[in-house]
Design a protein around this motif. Structure first.
Motif, PDB file in Angstrom:
ATOM      1  N   TRP A 103       0.830  -1.211   0.000  1.00 21.83           N
ATOM      2  CA  TRP A 103       0.000   0.000   0.000  1.00 21.83           C
ATOM      3  C   TRP A 103       0.864   1.260   0.000  1.00 21.83           C
ATOM      4  CZ3 TRP A 103      -4.617   1.254  -1.399  1.00 21.83           C
ATOM      5  CH2 TRP A 103      -5.176   2.457  -0.977  1.00 21.83           C
ATOM      6  N   SER A 106       2.789   1.748  -3.393  1.00 21.36           N
ATOM      7  CA  SER A 106       1.884   2.189  -4.438  1.00 21.36           C
ATOM      8  C   SER A 106       1.494   3.652  -4.239  1.00 21.36           C
ATOM      9  CB  SER A 106       0.642   1.296  -4.430  1.00 21.36           C
ATOM     10  OG  SER A 106      -0.316   1.770  -5.319  1.00 21.36           O
ATOM     11  N   ASN A 107       1.227   4.028  -3.009  1.00 22.04           N
ATOM     12  CA  ASN A 107       0.817   5.408  -2.739  1.00 22.04           C
ATOM     13  C   ASN A 107       1.944   6.406  -2.977  1.00 22.04           C
ATOM     14  OD1 ASN A 107      -1.966   6.164  -1.183  1.00 22.04           O
ATOM     15  ND2 ASN A 107      -1.497   3.997  -1.109  1.00 22.04           N
ATOM     16  N   SER A 110       2.611   7.228  -6.547  1.00 21.50           N
ATOM     17  CA  SER A 110       1.616   8.110  -7.161  1.00 21.50           C
ATOM     18  C   SER A 110       1.152   9.151  -6.145  1.00 21.50           C
ATOM     19  CB  SER A 110       0.417   7.309  -7.654  1.00 21.50           C
ATOM     20  OG  SER A 110       0.814   6.349  -8.587  1.00 21.50           O
ATOM     21  N   ALA A 114      -2.502  10.626  -4.842  1.00 23.48           N
ATOM     22  CA  ALA A 114      -3.094  10.304  -3.543  1.00 23.48           C
ATOM     23  C   ALA A 114      -3.536  11.589  -2.850  1.00 23.48           C
ATOM     24  CB  ALA A 114      -2.092   9.539  -2.678  1.00 23.48           C
ATOM     25  N   LEU A 164      -4.398   2.837  -7.228  1.00 24.09           N
ATOM     26  CA  LEU A 164      -3.597   2.577  -6.026  1.00 24.09           C
ATOM     27  C   LEU A 164      -3.705   1.106  -5.604  1.00 24.09           C
ATOM     28  CD1 LEU A 164      -4.307   5.804  -3.914  1.00 24.09           C
ATOM     29  CD2 LEU A 164      -2.283   5.257  -5.274  1.00 24.09           C
ATOM     30  N   GLN A 167      -1.773  -1.032  -8.489  1.00 21.73           N
ATOM     31  CA  GLN A 167      -0.312  -0.899  -8.462  1.00 21.73           C
ATOM     32  C   GLN A 167       0.294  -1.681  -7.306  1.00 21.73           C
ATOM     33  OE1 GLN A 167       0.236   3.564 -10.382  1.00 21.73           O
ATOM     34  NE2 GLN A 167       0.520   3.325  -8.202  1.00 21.73           N
TER      35      GLN A 167
ATOM     36  N   TYR B  86      -3.314  10.226   4.474  1.00 21.94           N
ATOM     37  CA  TYR B  86      -2.692  10.088   3.157  1.00 21.94           C
ATOM     38  C   TYR B  86      -1.445  10.946   3.041  1.00 21.94           C
ATOM     39  CZ  TYR B  86      -6.121   7.326   0.622  1.00 21.94           C
ATOM     40  OH  TYR B  86      -6.909   6.313   0.175  1.00 21.94           O
TER      41      TYR B  86
END
Ligand code: HEM
Lengths: 411, 460
Positions: A103, A106-107, A110, A114, A164, A167, B86
């Motif tokens: 996770w 992938s984040n 990108s 995100a 996300l 990937q 995030y």
């Protein structure tokens, strides 16, 4: 000693795992992750479906029923975005516990997307609220643009989520995405991989779920005398049509998704794949059958749709497990550092607070919504309310007593 | 093959740095979330009054504020919540991972509340007048207590970002030890006080629009009292909070914070007090514009510096005083069987141990020296320093525009290698990588210098 490419990736995945380990058995998190994701997806689908329908109905609002439907669906989408967000938080949490290497990589790869996801979601949701405030009798045509923009942002955000997630399944490609022309690309502006079949499948599911939602909506309001019978019949019929159409589209996109999967997953041979196709076929057949006999509105379709999403949730996790096999990534060998008190905190809160407080709120909404005028709480509902206040006071007391005890223990 | 380190790819945001992205989202979130918790208490208190004194007209205000809250706090608050998450994820994946792996169950319990709250806020707003007042009152109190419970949980996690409060967690690894300590209690008091103040300020935006004069006066006075109580309680809690900070944080606070911060915060505090006192005295003079302005002032001149400072004084760590901002693990934590990364970095450097070193940089040659230096510098320093001339603690400025490779290298091999700067991580690069980073950092101020270095190296 040289490692093979897969062994190198496997080693990377291992070291990226958080060194603190996890506080309970990994399967506990896995089950919670899949289970809570099902609810996330349910509301994602209700949102996308009802938003789309409200825009379509808006264009036909000269007709009384369509007008009423457009307003109802605008509101439904508004509430269900709130729900999809909170319900997204849980799988977000649990996936990071057992699949943190996937996770996070992938984040970060990108990252700009995100972050963009957050801002576009705020913009989209705000825009939807504007549409909601405008969409009353006598609204101008141009108001639709607020709604269109809102829906477009939701779809974009769904696509970012998809990228996300996808990937994260391709660790063997991360390094090449990261190193453009021999240098590290730290901009995070790339979207590196997507799978159209998979993404469109989730979009198509919105139509199915929308249909099921409409049938449930018609059923729920049956007892309200101020809601016209004709309108509810209209909604119910529409619901069945959508469910059927959605299932067709889902079947096509599901097969597309299956054919897009790498050979070694052997998805076409999997009983789960066939099970899902069969489930959709049976569901569609029942709906078709019902249509000819004019069955009344009910919660049946919604229950079936929920079952379907649950199957997809399991399928999605089974895929992830298989995607990870070549890299020996197995969640069950994650380092476990058992932590009983915090585990107890969660499960007791879930049962006590989730059950009583959540139960009280939902019951109040459900009963009041089905009552014309003011709802006078029955004895049970009133007691449920008192219990909810009680459990909150109890929870807070236990929290502080434990806290003070721990603090004193440590000084 | 060498053991690799658990380092993720980096996200580099030119000029403002990823830390600012986090700061912006964080400030918005703190504003929205504290308003909503504070408002939930305001609702409970006012509604109790409405039911006791039989003043149903007060409910009109709750309805208005509630709808506003739904739009303002629940759209913005509920999205920026995961938003911060995030942002930390992409700015500092190791940091967020550490928090989650220590506190997943606490966070999960928080999520239960969060879900219940979202249902609750809709119930609260839409059931006014649709359900009997007594039951509604229970609903509102449950909602207020549940909202505050989310704060109880999240503040414990945030406090751990500063530090675990004492040494015991490092030995036991127990979540309770990581969570409960004086720093947490003081921090909780501070935020609770703040939530009353901010809900009082935001509440004015709605109070000013009330048609009924009596109601307007009553509510505005109520808000003022709540606001003033919040500010005073906040002051006391602040003084206590500072006492509970770890040593290094206090040093940074005294020596490193920009000089404008303290006076600005005091000015905001004074302005807030005057605002509340004046609106209590002349409630009808409170216009919507003033309340909006006051909210904006608190957010921009109060919250933003406060959030940034809290972030700064936590440096060089992101969490628990064991994870550095640049993703490396700073120390052993026996209770969790965690090993420091530093010995391995000292021995093998970054290029050889970072799993995401581009293949072409694995072997340093005369042609890719500068890129290799850039990679190491960005991995190790860019979380806190921009590599441009402007922005977050710009590196060229921090080096005073130096192009002297030997001098920069001496700094890397001295202060940074040994970790003697309290606000910076220990970064024990081996000699070879010190050279690469020094060459790159020198090139920032004078590109030609780098070229000369290269030719020099070539002729060697
Ligand atoms: C309008 C907004 C959103 C839409 C349309 C949406 C849609 C989706 C879709 C289509 C997927 C499945 C992707 C795939 O498997 O290919 C997904 C997964 C997921 N979503 Fe959302 N989502 C939204 C907002 C959110 C938010 C706000 C959160 C978190 C707070 C969230 C958390 C998640 C998580 C954790 C997953 C699963 C990731 C995994 O298992 O790897 N989503 N979402």
């Amino acid at each position: 000693m040289e490692l093979t490419a897969n062994e190198t990736v496997a080693a990377t995945l291992q070291v990226l795992r958080d060194p603190a380990g996890i506080p309970s058995h990994p399967v506990v998190f896995q089950v919670l992750m899949v289970f809570t994701w099902v609810f996330h997806m349910l509301f994602v689908n209700i949102t996308l479906g009802s938003a789309l329908l409200s825009l379509y109905a808006f264009q036909h609002r000269q007709n009384r029923h369509w007008n009423q439907l457009s307003q109802g669906m605008t509101k439904a989408a508004k509430v269900s975005v709130s729900m999809l967000i909170v319900l997204g938080v849980a799988p977000l949490l649990f996936t990071q516990v057992i699949y943190d290497p996937q996770w996070y990589s992938s984040n970060v790869l990108s990252a700009a997307w995100a972050i963009g996801f957050i801002f576009t979601l705020i913009l989209g949701y705000s825009s939807w609220f504007v549409f909601y405030f405008k969409n009353h009798d006598g609204v101008k045509n141009s108001a639709i643009w607020w709604g269109i923009f809102g829906l477009a942002m939701f779809v974009l955000d769904g696509f970012i989520m998809h990228v996300l997630s996808y990937q994260a399944l391709l660790p063997e490609q991360w390094l090449s995405w990261y190193s453009a022309d021999g240098q590290a690309d730290m901009s995070g502006t790339g979207l590196h991989a997507y799978q159209p079949g998979r993404f469109l499948f989730f979009m198509a599911m919105s139509i199915t779920v929308l249909g099921a939602f409409l049938s449930a909506y018609a059923h729920y309001y049956k007892v309200r005398e101020d809601k016209e019978h004709h309108y509810l019949t209209f909604v119910n019929r529409l619901g069945r049509k959508f469910t059927f159409a959605g299932l067709l589209m889902q079947s096509v996109t599901f097969v597309w998704w299956l054919f897009d999967l790498p050979e070694h997953l052997q998805a076409l041979q999997s009983p789960l794949s066939w099970g899902i196709l069969l489930f959709m076929a049976v569901f569609a057949a029942i709906i078709k059958g019902k249509q000819s006999r004019e069955m009344p509105a009910s919660y049946f379709s919604l229950a079936m749709a929920f079952g379907l999403i649950a199957l997809i949730g399991i399928f999605r996790e089974a895929l992830r497990i298989h995607y990870m096999l070549p890299f020996d990534y197995d969640i069950t060998d994650y380092k476990v550092m058992e932590d009983i008190p915090s585990t107890a905190l969660f499960f007791m809160t879930l049962i006590g607070v989730g059950g009583l407080v959540g139960g009280f709120f939902l019951t109040a909404i459900y009963k009041a919504g089905r009552t014309q005028g003011m709802y006078q709480a029955s004895k049970q509902v009133s007691q449920l309310g008192s219990a909810a206040v009680g459990i909150m006071i109890g929870w807070i007391a236990v929290f502080f007593l434990t806290g003070i005890w721990v603090w004193l223990h440590n000084v | 093959m060498l053991e690799t380190l658990g380092l993720y790819p980096s996200w580099y945001v030119p000029v403002i740095g990823s830390a600012w992205v986090m700061g912006i989202i964080g400030t918005i979130h703190v504003l929205a979330s504290h308003t909503s918790v504070g408002a939930s208490w305001l609702f409970a208190l006012i509604e109790t009054k409405a039911v006791r004194e039989n003043k149903p007209e007060l409910m009109e205000y709750i309805k208005k504020y509630g709808v506003f809250l739904l739009v303002f706090s629940y759209i913005i608050g509920s999205i920026t919540g995961p938003g911060i998450w995030y942002a930390i994820t992409v700015a500092s994946p190791k940091g967020v991972g550490g928090l989650i792996h220590n506190f997943v169950w606490v966070w999960a319990a928080e999520w239960v509340y969060f879900t219940v709250e979202v249902i609750g806020v809709y119930a609260l707003v839409y059931l006014i007048g649709k359900i009997d007042p007594k039951t509604h009152l229970k609903l509102t109190w449950t909602f207020a207590l549940a909202s505050w419970a989310t704060m109880l949980l999240i503040v414990g996690i945030l406090s751990f970002m500063m530090w675990p409060g004492n040494e015991s967690w490092y030995q036991t690894g127990s979540t309770l030890d990581a969570f409960f300590n004086l720093n947490f209690f003081a921090h909780l008091g501070l935020r609770t006080a703040f939530m009353f103040a901010i809900a009082g300020a935001v509440g004015g935006i709605l109070a000013a629009t009330m048609k009924d004069k009596e109601v307007r006066i009553e509510i505005t006075r109520f808000l003022s009292k709540m606001g003033i109580a919040g500010v005073f309680l906040g002051l006391i809690m602040w003084m206590w909070y500072v006492q509970t900070l770890p040593e290094n944080a206090r040093i940074i606070m005294q020596t490193q914070l920009p000089s404008y911060i303290a006076p600005t915060l005091f000015a905001v505090l004074a302005a807030t007090l005057i605002y509340f006192a004046w609106s209590a005295w002349k409630p009808l003079q409170l216009k919507q514009g003033f309340a909006v302005a006051m909210t904006a002032i608190i957010a921009i001149a109060g919250l933003w510096p406060e959030e940034r400072s809290r972030e700064s004084i936590r440096k060089p760590y992101v969490a628990g005083q064991y994870i550095y901002s640049n993703q490396t693990i700073a120390r052993d934590v026996e209770g969790k069987q965690i090993k420091s990364n530093l010995p391995q970095i000292a021995e093998h450097g970054v290029l050889k141990t970072h799993p995401f070193t581009p293949v072409s940089l694995r072997e340093v040659t005369e042609t890719n020296r500068l890129q290799a230096g850039e990679f190491i510098a960005k991995v190790m320093c860019a979380n806190c320093h921009s590599m441009e001339n402007t922005g977050l603690r710009p590196m060229p400025q921090k080096l005073h525009g130096s192009t002297d490779v030997a001098m920069i290298k001496a700094y890397l091999g001295g202060a940074l290698y040994n970790g003697t700067v309290p606000y910076m991580p220990r970064i024990p690069l081996p000699e070879f990588e010190q050279q690469l980073v020094a060459e790159y950092l020198a090139s920032l101020s004078q590109p030609q210098a780098a070229m000369k270095q290269l030719t020099l190296a070539e002729s060697r």
